[in-house]
Design an enzyme around this catalytic site. Structure first.
Site, PDB file in Angstrom:
ATOM      1  N   LYS A  14       8.233 -16.853  -7.466  1.00 35.86           N
ATOM      2  CA  LYS A  14       6.847 -17.352  -7.470  1.00 35.86           C
ATOM      3  C   LYS A  14       6.256 -17.335  -8.878  1.00 35.86           C
ATOM      4  O   LYS A  14       5.662 -18.310  -9.321  1.00 35.86           O
ATOM      5  CB  LYS A  14       5.959 -16.494  -6.542  1.00 35.86           C
ATOM      6  CG  LYS A  14       6.418 -16.461  -5.093  1.00 35.86           C
ATOM      7  CD  LYS A  14       5.437 -15.697  -4.205  1.00 35.86           C
ATOM      8  CE  LYS A  14       5.363 -14.212  -4.476  1.00 35.86           C
ATOM      9  NZ  LYS A  14       6.532 -13.439  -4.009  1.00 35.86           N
ATOM     10  N   ARG A  89      -1.419 -11.540   1.284  1.00 32.78           N
ATOM     11  CA  ARG A  89      -0.221 -10.890   1.820  1.00 32.78           C
ATOM     12  C   ARG A  89      -0.460 -10.318   3.211  1.00 32.78           C
ATOM     13  O   ARG A  89       0.459  -9.758   3.796  1.00 32.78           O
ATOM     14  CB  ARG A  89       0.179  -9.739   0.897  1.00 32.78           C
ATOM     15  CG  ARG A  89       1.304 -10.086  -0.101  1.00 32.78           C
ATOM     16  CD  ARG A  89       1.501  -8.858  -0.967  1.00 32.78           C
ATOM     17  NE  ARG A  89       2.767  -8.712  -1.577  1.00 32.78           N
ATOM     18  CZ  ARG A  89       3.050  -9.011  -2.850  1.00 32.78           C
ATOM     19  NH1 ARG A  89       2.160  -9.588  -3.605  1.00 32.78           N
ATOM     20  NH2 ARG A  89       4.227  -8.742  -3.342  1.00 32.78           N
ATOM     21  N   ARG A 128      16.350  -8.125 -12.443  1.00 31.40           N
ATOM     22  CA  ARG A 128      15.060  -8.138 -13.140  1.00 31.40           C
ATOM     23  C   ARG A 128      14.671  -6.713 -13.534  1.00 31.40           C
ATOM     24  O   ARG A 128      14.095  -6.483 -14.594  1.00 31.40           O
ATOM     25  CB  ARG A 128      14.004  -8.748 -12.210  1.00 31.40           C
ATOM     26  CG  ARG A 128      12.618  -8.878 -12.832  1.00 31.40           C
ATOM     27  CD  ARG A 128      11.673  -9.650 -11.942  1.00 31.40           C
ATOM     28  NE  ARG A 128      11.258  -8.903 -10.776  1.00 31.40           N
ATOM     29  CZ  ARG A 128      10.493  -9.405  -9.789  1.00 31.40           C
ATOM     30  NH1 ARG A 128      10.088 -10.649  -9.841  1.00 31.40           N
ATOM     31  NH2 ARG A 128      10.148  -8.658  -8.759  1.00 31.40           N
ATOM     32  N   ARG A 134       9.731  -2.163 -14.201  1.00 28.83           N
ATOM     33  CA  ARG A 134       8.974  -1.938 -12.971  1.00 28.83           C
ATOM     34  C   ARG A 134       9.726  -0.953 -12.078  1.00 28.83           C
ATOM     35  O   ARG A 134      10.834  -1.267 -11.625  1.00 28.83           O
ATOM     36  CB  ARG A 134       8.796  -3.266 -12.213  1.00 28.83           C
ATOM     37  CG  ARG A 134       7.776  -4.187 -12.831  1.00 28.83           C
ATOM     38  CD  ARG A 134       7.702  -5.497 -12.079  1.00 28.83           C
ATOM     39  NE  ARG A 134       7.455  -5.343 -10.639  1.00 28.83           N
ATOM     40  CZ  ARG A 134       7.203  -6.356  -9.828  1.00 28.83           C
ATOM     41  NH1 ARG A 134       7.157  -7.586 -10.299  1.00 28.83           N
ATOM     42  NH2 ARG A 134       6.996  -6.146  -8.539  1.00 28.83           N
ATOM     43  N   ARG A 146       9.977  -3.089   0.334  1.00 27.76           N
ATOM     44  CA  ARG A 146       9.068  -4.216   0.032  1.00 27.76           C
ATOM     45  C   ARG A 146       9.354  -5.398   0.961  1.00 27.76           C
ATOM     46  O   ARG A 146       8.446  -6.087   1.417  1.00 27.76           O
ATOM     47  CB  ARG A 146       9.192  -4.626  -1.434  1.00 27.76           C
ATOM     48  CG  ARG A 146       8.490  -3.616  -2.360  1.00 27.76           C
ATOM     49  CD  ARG A 146       8.983  -3.703  -3.780  1.00 27.76           C
ATOM     50  NE  ARG A 146       8.645  -4.943  -4.440  1.00 27.76           N
ATOM     51  CZ  ARG A 146       9.278  -5.410  -5.527  1.00 27.76           C
ATOM     52  NH1 ARG A 146      10.264  -4.727  -6.069  1.00 27.76           N
ATOM     53  NH2 ARG A 146       8.900  -6.551  -6.069  1.00 27.76           N
TER      54      ARG A 146
HETATM   55  P1  AMP Z   1       4.356  -8.584  -6.905  1.00 32.05           P
HETATM   56  O1  AMP Z   1       4.256  -8.574  -8.398  1.00 32.05           O
HETATM   57  O2  AMP Z   1       3.650  -9.742  -6.276  1.00 32.05           O
HETATM   58  O3  AMP Z   1       5.764  -8.428  -6.404  1.00 32.05           O
HETATM   59  O4  AMP Z   1       3.559  -7.291  -6.393  1.00 32.05           O
HETATM   60  C1  AMP Z   1       3.971  -6.005  -6.752  1.00 32.05           C
HETATM   61  C2  AMP Z   1       3.249  -4.980  -5.904  1.00 32.05           C
HETATM   62  O5  AMP Z   1       1.837  -5.078  -6.124  1.00 32.05           O
HETATM   63  C3  AMP Z   1       3.413  -5.127  -4.394  1.00 32.05           C
HETATM   64  O6  AMP Z   1       4.604  -4.530  -3.916  1.00 32.05           O
HETATM   65  C4  AMP Z   1       2.163  -4.407  -3.899  1.00 32.05           C
HETATM   66  O7  AMP Z   1       2.302  -3.009  -3.994  1.00 32.05           O
HETATM   67  C5  AMP Z   1       1.118  -4.838  -4.929  1.00 32.05           C
HETATM   68  N1  AMP Z   1       0.443  -6.090  -4.523  1.00 32.05           N
HETATM   69  C6  AMP Z   1       0.450  -7.280  -5.177  1.00 32.05           C
HETATM   70  N2  AMP Z   1      -0.275  -8.196  -4.528  1.00 32.05           N
HETATM   71  C7  AMP Z   1      -0.755  -7.579  -3.411  1.00 32.05           C
HETATM   72  C8  AMP Z   1      -1.538  -8.008  -2.305  1.00 32.05           C
HETATM   73  N3  AMP Z   1      -1.978  -9.271  -2.199  1.00 32.05           N
HETATM   74  N4  AMP Z   1      -1.838  -7.088  -1.340  1.00 32.05           N
HETATM   75  C9  AMP Z   1      -1.411  -5.821  -1.426  1.00 32.05           C
HETATM   76  N5  AMP Z   1      -0.631  -5.353  -2.422  1.00 32.05           N
HETATM   77  C10 AMP Z   1      -0.301  -6.217  -3.414  1.00 32.05           C
END
Ligand code: AMP
Length: 190
Positions: A14, A89, A128, A134, A146
């Site tokens: 994404k 989400r 990654r 991370r 996740r």
């Molecule tokens: P991402 O970078 O989108 O993979 O997000 C990394 C982490 O950030 C996720 O595993 C969640 O812990 C948190 N996170 C990101 N976006 C959201 C969201 N819309 N709702 C809840 N947690 C989020």
């Protein structure tokens, strides 16, 4: 306004694809994961709270995430539209986003999902994790957690946007250029 939700499980591409599309269509890219990570880097109260969830692979609570997203959107009153990456989400987040954008007369035009088998995703994320710094990318059990969060809380949003006739799916396996071309085809359709 062209407001798009770019959708799919962790590691599906994404963020990478949003970076191309935002330049092409002059859109504003909001990644909630990136906003959280910036807050963690700057040691803000929001960052400290978010980190306690993110490091374990849990979702950050809805109320915190929704407030943060709305603040981000309000920073760009003159944009052509947004690419939302990693938001919504949960069903609560999707409903809040609809209310918020409808009040501004700029509803979501489409949700575009990138589709990639889970085993490929785990490999991509571990890869990654070698450079992303991370913690949630570096351990297979957290990555699997996740995916579990995605399956139990997020995947249901496909039904939510299908019911509004806004759901599109694109094959996310292939070269970056091939996938961008597939996304452009969908973008041009509305
Ligand atoms: P991402 O970078 O989108 O993979 O997000 C990394 C982490 O950030 C996720 O595993 C969640 O812990 C948190 N996170 C990101 N976006 C959201 C969201 N819309 N709702 C809840 N947690 C989020």
């Amino acid at each position: 306004m062209k407001n798009i939700v770019l959708f799919g499980p962790p590691g599906v591409g994404k963020g990478t694809q949003a970076a191309f599309l935002k330049d092409l269509y002059k859109l504003t890219h909001i990644s909630t994961g990136d906003v959280f990570r910036n807050n963690i880097k700057n040691n803000t109260p929001l960052g400290i709270l978010a980190k306690s969830y993110m490091d374990k692979g849990n979702l950050v609570p809805d109320e915190v995430t929704i407030n943060m997203l709305e603040e981000e959107v309000n920073k760009f009153p003159n944009t052509n539209g947004f690419i939302f990456d990693g938001f919504p989400r949960t069903t609560s987040q999707a409903k809040a986003l609809d209310l918020f954008l409808n009040a501004k007369n700029t509803p979501i035009k489409a949700m575009i999902a990138l589709d990639v088998p889970e085993d490929i995703l785990v490999k991509r994320i571990l890869n990654r994790g070698l450079t992303s710094n991370r913690p949630d990318d570096q351990d297979e059990s957290r990555i699997r957690h996740r995916f579990n969060e995605y399956q139990t809380k997020t995947a249901i949003l496909i039904d939510y946007y299908t019911a509004q006739n806004k759901f599109y799916s694109v094959n996310g396996v292939g070269s970056l250029e091939e996938i961008t071309k597939r996304l452009i085809k969908v973008f041009e359709a509305f």
